[in-house]
Scaffold this motif. Structure first.
Motif: not given
Ligand SMILES: Cc1ncc(C[n+]2csc(CCOP(=O)(O)OP(=O)(O)O)c2C)c(N)n1
Ligand SMILES: [Mg+2]
Length: 318
Positions: A64-65, A113, A115, A144-146, A173, A175, A242
């Motif tokens: 989404y970014r 959208g 993750v 890094d969250g994905a 990044n 976070y 974020h």
């Molecule tokens: C499956 C799912 N869980 C939770 C969310 C809510 N959410 C949106 S962005 C995000 C953080 C993801 O961080 P990262 O993958 O590091 O990407 P960045 O925002 O740092 O580019 C979360 C938990 C979502 N969109 N999808």
């Protein structure tokens, strides 16, 4: 890399930076609805990597970014800004918004959208390329969250056993929404994450557009020959929160300032000025052109029509 190419990278990063600043301003004026995740600080990743592709045959899939990736793929600032404004002239006809930028013709397959949910989609694009015996490569960007989502692990396994031409790029990044990646990860060197699937990984300095470009260029040419997936952890940093609603209180000002000193635009600009390939005036002119293009994109978006009610029933997948 030739000086001319370096200048192109600089110009693309500047365009993204100025575009994002404009988008932030427009969000503040409530011209943009929904979510808006800015890419400021991370420009070297999308620009360095996507410039290594041949978008006649290669593809990009991202999360989404996505404003930076869309611009780096060649979607015009007009079409991206109009999409943010929800206008009919937007790249997704005003029905996708910030997180769903898309242009099939330019091989930019979103903007997603959820993750991690697009990682299997990118893997599927790789399968399609393989089944049609084509020569393309897919760049799949995620955060890094994905990387801890099952979808990442399932995808890597399939890509390996099927020999799919996908380059998985974790844009670390540091976070997730507000969580330091070190708090939620069993390893802090993500480049080892592909090891259990037999996929080679490497850490890359993501504030250096040339290093990113060279790494991905070599990876693309090796995949075209060897037809096997690769994985890179590109270390980067986002300067803004974020999303627009995040004051980013979970990190220190000092940390932010430290990264701003390694700003990807500043680094490349200084490098070009140092070897006399660019003058301060030349840089200012380049910056002025990027600012004008972003101002013009706002005017274009403002003046564009909204989608009609009939659009509620078109492009529906059911
Ligand atoms: C499956 C799912 N869980 C939770 C969310 C809510 N959410 C949106 S962005 C995000 C953080 C993801 O961080 P990262 O993958 O590091 O990407 P960045 O925002 O740092 O580019 C979360 C938990 C979502 N969109 N999808
Ligand atoms: Mg992140």
């Amino acid at each position: 890399m030739e000086k001319k190419e370096m200048k192109t990278l600089l110009r693309k990063m500047l365009l993204i930076r100025r575009f994002e600043e404009k988008a932030a301003q427009m969000y503040g004026l409530r011209k943009i609805g929904g979510f808006c995740h800015l890419y400021i600080g991370q420009e070297a990743v999308a620009v360095g990597a996507i410039s290594a592709l041949d978008l006649e045959k290669d593809y990009v899939v991202t999360a989404y970014r996505d404003h930076g990736h869309a611009l780096a793929c060649g979607i015009s600032p007009d079409a991206v800004m109009a999409e943010l404004f929800g206008k009919r002239t937007g790249c997704s006809k005003g029905k996708g918004g910030s997180m769903h930028l898309f242009d099939a013709g330019l091989h930019m397959l979103g903007g997603n959208g959820i993750v991690g949910a697009h990682i299997p989609v990118a893997t599927g694009v790789g399968l399609s390329i393989r089944n049609k015996n084509e020569d393309g490569v897919v760049l799949c960007f995620f955060g890094d969250g994905a990387i801890h989502q099952g979808s990442f692990h399932e995808s890597l396994n399939m890509a390996k056993i099927w020999g799919l031409p996908v380059i998985y790029i974790c844009e670390n990044n540091q976070y997730g929404m507000g969580t330091d990646f070190k708090r939620v990860s069993s390893v802090t060197d993500f480049s080892v994450m592909g090891a259990s699937y037999g996929i080679a990984g490497k850490q890359v300095k993501g504030m250096d557009a040339i290093e990113v470009h060279e790494t991905i260029r070599k990876a693309v040419s090796s995949i075209r020959k060897e037809k096997k997936p690769l994985f890179f952890e590109i270390k980067t940093y986002r300067y803004k929160g974020h999303s627009m609603s995040d004051p980013a209180k979970y990190r220190t000002k000092e940390e932010l300032e430290e990264y701003k000193r390694q700003d990807p635009i500043l680094l490349l600009k200084e490098r070009l000025i140092e070897d006399k390939s660019l003058s301060e005036e030349g840089y200012k002119a380049m910056d002025g052109e990027c600012k004008s293009a972003c101002d013009a994109s706002v005017k274009f978006a403002e003046e564009s029509p909204k989608p009609g009610f009939n659009e509620l029933y078109t492009d529906i997948y059911a």
